[in-house]
Design an enzyme around this catalytic site. Structure first.
Site, PDB file in Angstrom:
ATOM      1  N   GLY A   9       0.826  -1.206   0.000  1.00  0.00           N
ATOM      2  CA  GLY A   9       0.000   0.000   0.000  1.00  0.00           C
ATOM      3  C   GLY A   9       0.854   1.247   0.000  1.00  0.00           C
ATOM      4  O   GLY A   9       0.478   2.270   0.583  1.00  0.00           O
TER       5      GLY A   9
ATOM      6  N   SER B 159       1.836   3.282  -2.478  1.00  0.00           N
ATOM      7  CA  SER B 159       1.757   4.238  -3.577  1.00  0.00           C
ATOM      8  C   SER B 159       1.202   5.590  -3.147  1.00  0.00           C
ATOM      9  O   SER B 159       1.308   6.568  -3.881  1.00  0.00           O
ATOM     10  CB  SER B 159       0.900   3.668  -4.713  1.00  0.00           C
ATOM     11  OG  SER B 159      -0.416   3.409  -4.253  1.00  0.00           O
ATOM     12  N   SER B 160       0.595   5.669  -1.952  1.00  0.00           N
ATOM     13  CA  SER B 160       0.035   6.941  -1.491  1.00  0.00           C
ATOM     14  C   SER B 160      -0.164   6.895   0.019  1.00  0.00           C
ATOM     15  O   SER B 160       0.002   5.851   0.663  1.00  0.00           O
ATOM     16  CB  SER B 160      -1.319   7.220  -2.175  1.00  0.00           C
ATOM     17  OG  SER B 160      -2.283   6.240  -1.799  1.00  0.00           O
ATOM     18  N   GLY B 161      -0.520   8.039   0.581  1.00  0.00           N
ATOM     19  CA  GLY B 161      -0.898   8.123   1.985  1.00  0.00           C
ATOM     20  C   GLY B 161       0.191   7.739   2.963  1.00  0.00           C
ATOM     21  O   GLY B 161       1.376   8.028   2.768  1.00  0.00           O
TER      22      GLY B 161
ATOM     23  N   ARG C 275      -1.375  -1.698  -5.671  1.00  0.00           N
ATOM     24  CA  ARG C 275      -2.201  -1.925  -6.854  1.00  0.00           C
ATOM     25  C   ARG C 275      -1.938  -0.866  -7.912  1.00  0.00           C
ATOM     26  O   ARG C 275      -2.031  -1.124  -9.096  1.00  0.00           O
ATOM     27  CB  ARG C 275      -3.691  -1.908  -6.472  1.00  0.00           C
ATOM     28  CG  ARG C 275      -4.136  -3.141  -5.698  1.00  0.00           C
ATOM     29  CD  ARG C 275      -5.578  -3.030  -5.284  1.00  0.00           C
ATOM     30  NE  ARG C 275      -5.789  -1.951  -4.330  1.00  0.00           N
ATOM     31  CZ  ARG C 275      -6.963  -1.645  -3.811  1.00  0.00           C
ATOM     32  NH1 ARG C 275      -8.038  -2.315  -4.162  1.00  0.00           N
ATOM     33  NH2 ARG C 275      -7.085  -0.661  -2.937  1.00  0.00           N
ATOM     34  N   ASP C 276      -1.586   0.356  -7.471  1.00  0.00           N
ATOM     35  CA  ASP C 276      -1.326   1.441  -8.413  1.00  0.00           C
ATOM     36  C   ASP C 276       0.132   1.413  -8.850  1.00  0.00           C
ATOM     37  O   ASP C 276       1.041   1.248  -8.023  1.00  0.00           O
ATOM     38  CB  ASP C 276      -1.626   2.801  -7.756  1.00  0.00           C
ATOM     39  CG  ASP C 276      -3.081   2.899  -7.314  1.00  0.00           C
ATOM     40  OD1 ASP C 276      -3.935   2.324  -8.004  1.00  0.00           O
ATOM     41  OD2 ASP C 276      -3.327   3.535  -6.272  1.00  0.00           O
TER      42      ASP C 276
ATOM     43  N   ASP D  34      -2.325  -7.043  -6.090  1.00  0.00           N
ATOM     44  CA  ASP D  34      -3.353  -6.880  -5.069  1.00  0.00           C
ATOM     45  C   ASP D  34      -3.068  -7.895  -3.970  1.00  0.00           C
ATOM     46  O   ASP D  34      -3.258  -9.094  -4.161  1.00  0.00           O
ATOM     47  CB  ASP D  34      -4.742  -7.112  -5.667  1.00  0.00           C
ATOM     48  CG  ASP D  34      -5.860  -6.771  -4.698  1.00  0.00           C
ATOM     49  OD1 ASP D  34      -5.584  -6.725  -3.478  1.00  0.00           O
ATOM     50  OD2 ASP D  34      -6.995  -6.562  -5.153  1.00  0.00           O
TER      51      ASP D  34
ATOM     52  N   SER E 106      -2.852  -0.502  11.657  1.00  0.00           N
ATOM     53  CA  SER E 106      -4.261  -0.642  11.995  1.00  0.00           C
ATOM     54  C   SER E 106      -4.888   0.755  11.987  1.00  0.00           C
ATOM     55  O   SER E 106      -4.713   1.508  11.030  1.00  0.00           O
ATOM     56  CB  SER E 106      -4.409  -1.328  13.361  1.00  0.00           C
ATOM     57  OG  SER E 106      -5.762  -1.465  13.729  1.00  0.00           O
TER      58      SER E 106
ATOM     59  N   TYR F 156     -15.664  -1.694   8.987  1.00  0.00           N
ATOM     60  CA  TYR F 156     -14.243  -1.323   9.005  1.00  0.00           C
ATOM     61  C   TYR F 156     -13.533  -1.765  10.290  1.00  0.00           C
ATOM     62  O   TYR F 156     -12.476  -2.413  10.239  1.00  0.00           O
ATOM     63  CB  TYR F 156     -14.133   0.192   8.837  1.00  0.00           C
ATOM     64  CG  TYR F 156     -12.743   0.750   8.981  1.00  0.00           C
ATOM     65  CD1 TYR F 156     -11.778   0.542   7.998  1.00  0.00           C
ATOM     66  CD2 TYR F 156     -12.394   1.522  10.096  1.00  0.00           C
ATOM     67  CE1 TYR F 156     -10.499   1.076   8.122  1.00  0.00           C
ATOM     68  CE2 TYR F 156     -11.129   2.061  10.223  1.00  0.00           C
ATOM     69  CZ  TYR F 156     -10.185   1.839   9.226  1.00  0.00           C
ATOM     70  OH  TYR F 156      -8.928   2.366   9.358  1.00  0.00           O
TER      71      TYR F 156
ATOM     72  N   LYS G 172      -9.884  -4.158  11.335  1.00  0.00           N
ATOM     73  CA  LYS G 172      -8.703  -3.579  11.967  1.00  0.00           C
ATOM     74  C   LYS G 172      -8.449  -4.186  13.346  1.00  0.00           C
ATOM     75  O   LYS G 172      -7.304  -4.331  13.774  1.00  0.00           O
ATOM     76  CB  LYS G 172      -8.862  -2.055  12.073  1.00  0.00           C
ATOM     77  CG  LYS G 172      -8.788  -1.335  10.737  1.00  0.00           C
ATOM     78  CD  LYS G 172      -7.424  -1.520  10.079  1.00  0.00           C
ATOM     79  CE  LYS G 172      -7.254  -0.667   8.838  1.00  0.00           C
ATOM     80  NZ  LYS G 172      -5.907  -0.786   8.240  1.00  0.00           N
TER      81      LYS G 172
END
Length: 340
Positions: free
Chosen positions: A66, A68-70, A91-92, A101, A180, A194, A198
């Site tokens: 994960g 690619s961002s954030g 994924r990006d 994925d 988390s 959600y 977590k």
């Protein structure tokens, strides 16, 4: 006169004797306090001998899912600043990234990790940051979305971890981080899909840490609050009013700040990584039987538990009040619409 002197002397001795007995509780209290202070100082001094040896990021191979961002992207950048070699799994498509994925097929994830290790060497630290979020009332969330949350947020961390753990055990070293959320510490209105995904990471991390500790592998669970990321912006588009109002009771963190603290805790081998006063309080309140990596950490949890529980009750009361107010406003609005 002699009898008066004798009486005065006896009275003086009696008063001094009783004064000593009156002071005895205070003397005992001081002795106990001094003993506690000395004991805490001793524990503080020997704590570094018990805590894990920090992982050196310079030259280490760090895999971030994960990324690619954030938060994931910022964690990758933070590790890179410390000299680590970075593999991004997302994924990006981005630069220096392997696209997959992580929630779909374990064999694909295993193959990707193998490719990364062939290029940059064994994985020293894995950061499981791939995740997604949705919010909505329980009965309004599509059933398939519950499954999706578990696939992405839980299995999306299980698969990469499974792919690196054998090599880490063989080398008897490594760090694994699960990102988390504070929604993984407390269940709130709108997060029925959600939060469980977590919360599941905490159970996985606790059991895994017990298995991996003899191999000098340490697990960290990061619990970031609302963070200014593309995912958070997307979530806000359809967030229920109650959820939004509850979220607004605390601020929004920047991903760079979250990344800096999370990386530091993972390098130190700390089991819990929290952010800000609210995060520290939540971690202390929900510590349960989770591992501690230093004696001082355990003492802090013991000392602060009562105070934080009292504060938490006020928080929960205010959240319940928000939900009630929103419900009353909706009922009043419906009644007004009917009268019209």
């Amino acid at each position: 006169m002699s009898s008066e002197k004798a009486l005065g002397s006896a009275l003086s001795h009696w008063l001094s004797f009783n004064s000593w007995w009156l002071l005895l509780p205070f003397i005992m209290l001081l002795v106990v306090a001094a003993f506690i202070v000395a004991f805490v100082l001793l524990l503080y001094m020997i704590s570094p001998l018990i805590s894990p040896k920090p992982l050196k990021l310079n030259g280490a191979h760090v895999v971030v899912t994960g990324g690619s961002s954030g938060i994931g992207k910022c964690i990758a950048m933070e590790c890179y600043k410390h000299g680590a070699f970075i593999t991004l799994v997302a994924r990006d498509e981005v630069v220096l990234c392997i696209s997959v994925d992580v929630s779909k097929d374990y064999s694909q994830v295993e193959s990707v990790i193998k490719q990364a290790q062939e290029k940059l060497g064994p994985v020293d630290m894995l950061v499981n940051c791939a995740g997604t979020s949705i919010s909505g009332k329980f009965e309004e969330v599509e059933v398939d979305r519950f499954k999706k949350m578990m696939e992405v947020n839980y299995l999306g961390s299980v698969y990469p971890t499974r792919a690196v753990i054998t090599t880490m055990k063989e080398r008897r070293m490594g760090r694994i981080m699960f990102v988390s959320s504070q929604g993984g510490q407390i269940g709130l209105f709108g997060y029925t899909a959600y939060s469980p995904s977590k919360f599941a990471l905490r159970g996985l991390a606790e059991a895994l840490q017990m298995e991996m500790k003899p191999y000098n592998i340490y697990v960290t669970v990061a619990y970031p609050p609302d963070t200014d990321t593309p995912g958070f912006a997307e979530e806000n588009k359809n967030k229920p009013l109650e959820t939004r109002l509850i979220s607004e009771t605390s601020g929004v963190c920047q991903p760079e700040q979250v990344a800096k603290i999370a990386v530091k805790d993972a390098v130190q081998g700390n089991f819990t990584s929290s952010f800000g006063p609210d995060g520290y309080m939540l971690s202390a309140l929900t510590c349960g039987m989770s591992p501690v990596t230093s004696i001082t950490e355990g003492l802090q949890q013991i000392v602060t538990m009562g105070l934080f529980r009292t504060i938490a009750l006020f928080y929960l009361g205010s959240f319940d009040s928000i939900v009630r107010r929103c419900m009353i406003q909706r009922e009043q609005s419906k009644a007004a619409d009917k009268r019209e």
